[in-house]
Design an enzyme around this catalytic site. Sequence first.
Site: not given
Length: 150
Positions: A53-54, A57
Site C-alpha cells: 500500500h505504502e 504511494h
Amino acid sequence: MQWRKLDVRSTIVFFRTEKCDGQIEGGFRPPDGVVLCSNNLGTWDQISTTVTHELVHAYDHCRAKDLDWSNCHHHACSEVRAANLSGDCNFLQEFNRGNFGLKNQHQVCVKRRAELSVNMNPNCKGRAKEAVNAVFDTCFKDTAPFDRIP
C-alpha cells in the site's frame, strides 16, 4: 517493471518503524519514506499489505512530479490506487472486517478505505467522500506499476 521508467535515483526511499496512535498500520511521509507501525502490525500478511500500500504511494509520488498531498483529489487518487492494488480489499481481509457482499464488493471496499485515509488528511476533513468519488473511475483503472490488479 514500470519503476525503471521513473527517474528515482535522486529520491531516497526508506523504511522505518514507529509506534503509532490509533489503528494506523503505516504511512508514506515524503521526504521521509515509508513508516510501518510496529504496534499495529501483527502478521506477515498485514506487513506485506501495508508495505505494498505504502509503496503505491511512493510510486505515485515519484511518478507525478506535481503531486500535492494537501490536494484532496491528488491524495484521493493515490488512496484509491493503494487500496485497489495492495490487497487491502481482498475477500479474506473484508470478511475478517465483517464487510462482505457479492455486488461490487471490491470497489465498495476501495472507496471506503480511500475515504478513511483521505479523511485523516487535515486539509480534507469532511471532503473525503467527494474527492474519492470525483477521481474514482480514472484512478481505479490505473494499475501502474502493475499490469493489472494483483
